[in-house]
Scaffold this motif. Sequence first.
Motif, PDB file in Angstrom:
ATOM      1  N   CYS A  67       0.854  -1.184   0.000  1.00  0.00           N
ATOM      2  CA  CYS A  67       0.000   0.000   0.000  1.00  0.00           C
ATOM      3  C   CYS A  67       0.897   1.244   0.000  1.00  0.00           C
ATOM      4  N   GLU A  68       0.293   2.402  -0.218  1.00  0.00           N
ATOM      5  CA  GLU A  68       1.077   3.640  -0.270  1.00  0.00           C
ATOM      6  C   GLU A  68       1.853   3.884   1.021  1.00  0.00           C
ATOM      7  N   GLU A  69       1.219   3.630   2.148  1.00  0.00           N
ATOM      8  CA  GLU A  69       1.913   3.838   3.421  1.00  0.00           C
ATOM      9  C   GLU A  69       3.080   2.869   3.568  1.00  0.00           C
ATOM     10  N   CYS A  70       2.878   1.620   3.155  1.00  0.00           N
ATOM     11  CA  CYS A  70       3.947   0.621   3.229  1.00  0.00           C
ATOM     12  C   CYS A  70       5.110   0.999   2.321  1.00  0.00           C
ATOM     13  N   GLN A  71       4.804   1.553   1.152  1.00  0.00           N
ATOM     14  CA  GLN A  71       5.855   1.984   0.228  1.00  0.00           C
ATOM     15  C   GLN A  71       6.754   3.023   0.878  1.00  0.00           C
ATOM     16  N   ARG A  72       6.143   3.944   1.617  1.00  0.00           N
ATOM     17  CA  ARG A  72       6.928   4.989   2.283  1.00  0.00           C
ATOM     18  C   ARG A  72       7.820   4.421   3.377  1.00  0.00           C
ATOM     19  N   LYS A  73       7.509   3.236   3.871  1.00  0.00           N
ATOM     20  CA  LYS A  73       8.275   2.625   4.956  1.00  0.00           C
ATOM     21  C   LYS A  73       9.375   1.689   4.455  1.00  0.00           C
ATOM     22  N   VAL A  74       9.483   1.512   3.139  1.00  0.00           N
ATOM     23  CA  VAL A  74      10.529   0.646   2.599  1.00  0.00           C
ATOM     24  C   VAL A  74      11.878   1.273   2.901  1.00  0.00           C
ATOM     25  N   LEU A  75      12.776   0.480   3.442  1.00  0.00           N
ATOM     26  CA  LEU A  75      14.115   0.931   3.801  1.00  0.00           C
ATOM     27  C   LEU A  75      15.118   0.165   2.957  1.00  0.00           C
ATOM     28  N   SER A  81      17.718   2.235  -4.626  1.00  0.00           N
ATOM     29  CA  SER A  81      16.619   2.961  -4.015  1.00  0.00           C
ATOM     30  C   SER A  81      15.320   2.302  -4.436  1.00  0.00           C
ATOM     31  N   VAL A  82      14.236   2.679  -3.808  1.00  0.00           N
ATOM     32  CA  VAL A  82      12.929   2.132  -4.145  1.00  0.00           C
ATOM     33  C   VAL A  82      12.518   2.658  -5.509  1.00  0.00           C
ATOM     34  N   SER A  83      11.987   1.804  -6.347  1.00  0.00           N
ATOM     35  CA  SER A  83      11.562   2.184  -7.694  1.00  0.00           C
ATOM     36  C   SER A  83      10.455   3.225  -7.624  1.00  0.00           C
ATOM     37  N   GLU A  84      10.596   4.254  -8.434  1.00  0.00           N
ATOM     38  CA  GLU A  84       9.575   5.290  -8.503  1.00  0.00           C
ATOM     39  C   GLU A  84       9.117   5.510  -9.932  1.00  0.00           C
ATOM     40  N   ASP A  85       9.492   4.646 -10.822  1.00  0.00           N
ATOM     41  CA  ASP A  85       9.151   4.780 -12.236  1.00  0.00           C
ATOM     42  C   ASP A  85       7.669   4.546 -12.443  1.00  0.00           C
TER      43      ASP A  85
END
Length: 91
Positions: A67-75, A81-85
Amino acid sequence: MFIAIAYDIKDDRRRNRVLNTLKNFGTWVQYSVFECNLKSEQLDRLRKILASHIKPSQDSIRFYYLCEECQRKVLVLGKGSVSEDEMVYII
C-alpha cells in the motif's frame, strides 16, 4: 499498485523467460526481485504470462502488494533505491 515480485525458478531456460518478462513490467532490484508499478490489467496480463513460463511443482513466484503507506516505509540499506518509475510497461 506497487508490487514486489520475487521468484525462485529451478531451470535456467524458464528463469530467463521469467526474468525477460519481468524486465518489461518493472525494475530489477535484486537477483530474483522486481519492483513494479502496475495497473490491474497489466498485473493480470503479467500473471498469465508468468504462469505460462513456470512449472508449479518446481518453481515459485511471489507477489507482495504494498500500500502507499507501506511503500513509504521501505528501507534500503546500501546500493539502490525504491523504484519510482511510473511508466507503463507493455510487451
